[in-house]
Enzyme design. Structure first.
Site, PDB file in Angstrom:
ATOM      1  CB  SER A 148      -0.929   0.187   1.218  1.00  0.00           C
ATOM      2  OG  SER A 148      -0.380  -0.281   2.370  1.00  0.00           O
ATOM      3  CG  HIS A 201      -1.674   3.883   3.595  1.00  0.00           C
ATOM      4  ND1 HIS A 201      -3.192   3.855   3.828  1.00  0.00           N
ATOM      5  CD2 HIS A 201      -1.307   2.741   3.416  1.00  0.00           C
ATOM      6  CE1 HIS A 201      -3.467   2.549   3.849  1.00  0.00           C
ATOM      7  NE2 HIS A 201      -2.297   1.788   3.510  1.00  0.00           N
TER       8      HIS A 201
END
Length: 270
Positions: A148, A201
């Protein structure tokens, strides 16, 4: 995302245009299948399996195995985690690979993933300092993994491009409202739902945004090679400097992290 000139990637797969993205997906899926075939739980891998397959655990990563900053990008906590990341990688990557060019896209993907891992480790370092003052068990380092950070890096890069004036030869018109909304939702979910490594992230997104901005300037001043070299150079130096800073903090925490790591090994037998 609409395309200025045919063919549209939405009408045909045309994998030859984004084969590096397809390779990333194949590697992640292939490793996941290999893990399942060797006994890793398909929906909820154990922490032992996660660490065995290269997940990031800050005390282990910074004290003994820094390669986990990279290998953690290729392990996923179950099928749903893998599917969500691979779907996002296909959506973002198939466009970004054609926009940035294959080599810059490769560098962006890796550097965004590394920055995500580094920021995640940095948060664990700060949490450990707080742990020494508060004894709050929630502040113990956690095991993390997944693509991610790299994927958010690609999303951040596309979002930055969508906010800038379109380049003369830019193949795709990027929908800034959609991109900003998607990135915002992802960050919101990361801040509000437990178990999501939002630091990874944010780290990936910031690296992707910076590299996209540098690439864009190079294209705008008609010096793409300069933008290519400068962008990747800035990314590499930033990761190195941040890693070095983290290691300086880790030297202070080493006795504590050695104890935490020993306890983790005794508990999980790895």
């Amino acid at each position: 995302m609409a395309e200025l000139s045919p063919p549209s990637i939405q009408s045909k797969l045309e994998v030859h245009l984004w084969w590096l993205t397809a390779l990333f997906i194949a590697i992640n899926v292939g490793l996941f299948l290999w893990q399942v075939l060797t006994g890793v739980n398909i929906t909820s891998p154990s922490l032992v399996d996660a660490i065995h397959w290269g997940a990031d655990y800050a005390p282990l990563t910074f004290l003994e195995e820094p390669t986990r900053l990279f290998t953690s990008m290729f392990f996923h906590f179950g099928l749903i985690h893998l599917m969500l990341n691979m779907w996002a990688l296909y959506i973002f990557g198939s466009v970004a690979e054609q926009l940035f060019g294959r080599f810059y896209y490769l560098g962006l993907y890796i550097l965004a993933g590394l920055m995500g891992s580094l920021l995640s480790g940095f948060i664990d370092i700060q949490n450990t300092f707080q742990l020494l003052q508060t004894n709050d068990p929630k502040l113990f380092p956690t095991v993390s993994a997944g693509a991610s950070g790299a994927v958010m890096g690609i999303g951040g890069a596309l979002t930055i491009l969508s906010l800038l004036p379109i380049l003369p030869k830019q193949r795709f018109i990027l929908d800034k409202k959609t991109l900003v909304m998607v990135m915002g939702i992802n960050l919101f979910i990361g801040f509000t739902m437990p178990g999501i490594n939002n630091a990874a992230h944010i780290g990936g997104m910031l690296m992707g945004a910076v590299l996209a901005a540098i690439w864009y300037v190079g294209q705008r001043i008609h010096k793409p090679n300069l933008g290519f070299i400068l962008g990747l150079g800035v990314g590499i130096v930033t990761c190195y400097v941040f890693y070095d800073y983290c290691m300086q903090q880790v030297q202070i925490l080493e006795p504590v992290w050695r104890q935490i790591l020993a306890a983790m090994r005794a508990q999980l037998h790895f």
